[in-house]
Design a protein around this motif. Structure first.
Motif: not given
Length: 131
Positions: A62-77, A123-126, A96-105
């Motif tokens: 898996s390389f990305t995920s999303a859900d809706i919380k409190s009217h924000y699109l919460e994305i993990g990349i 998608a291309e790297t992880v 060791k090689k992968v970093i999760m980035h969380r965005y609240s849009l």
């Protein structure tokens, strides 16, 4: 067919799971999560996994995920590097090689080219299976 969780379902069943996942969302929130889904489904060789808490896209990993919380699109990349622009809400190592980035849009317009570019990179790297 779409991969949902660990079970392969027909399109009809994937639609049912999507409807359960999005049940109760208002029009704006539904537009946000649909924009994410529609974009991710354009990526080559991805599997959609619909869970009760989120929708995830994967190749071998898996390389990305999303859900809706409190009217924000919460994305993990998940990426193989630390990103500062656009600035994530938070980031942390998942291996060791992968970093999760969380965005609240908050707005649909916030799901822009810079976020989409990061999802493509993920998608291309992880996605191919980097640990």
């Amino acid at each position: 067919m779409a991969l949902v969780g660990c079970v392969l379902y027909s399109e009809g069943m994937a639609t049912e799971h999507w409807e359960e996942f999005t049940d109760g969302l208002d029009g704006e929130d539904l537009a946000k999560i649909r924009a994410f889904r529609d974009f991710c489904q354009t990526l080559p060789d991805v599997e959609e996994r619909i869970h009760s808490a989120d929708v995830t896209y994967a190749r071998k990993r898996s390389f990305t995920s999303a859900d809706i919380k409190s009217h924000y699109l919460e994305i993990g990349i998940e990426l193989q590097r630390t990103v500062t622009n656009p600035k994530p809400r938070t980031s942390f190592s998942t291996s060791k090689k992968v970093i999760m980035h969380r965005y609240s849009l908050r707005q649909l317009e916030d799901f822009d080219g810079s976020i989409r570019d990061l999802i493509i990179e993920a998608a291309e790297t992880v996605g191919p299976g980097t640990r």
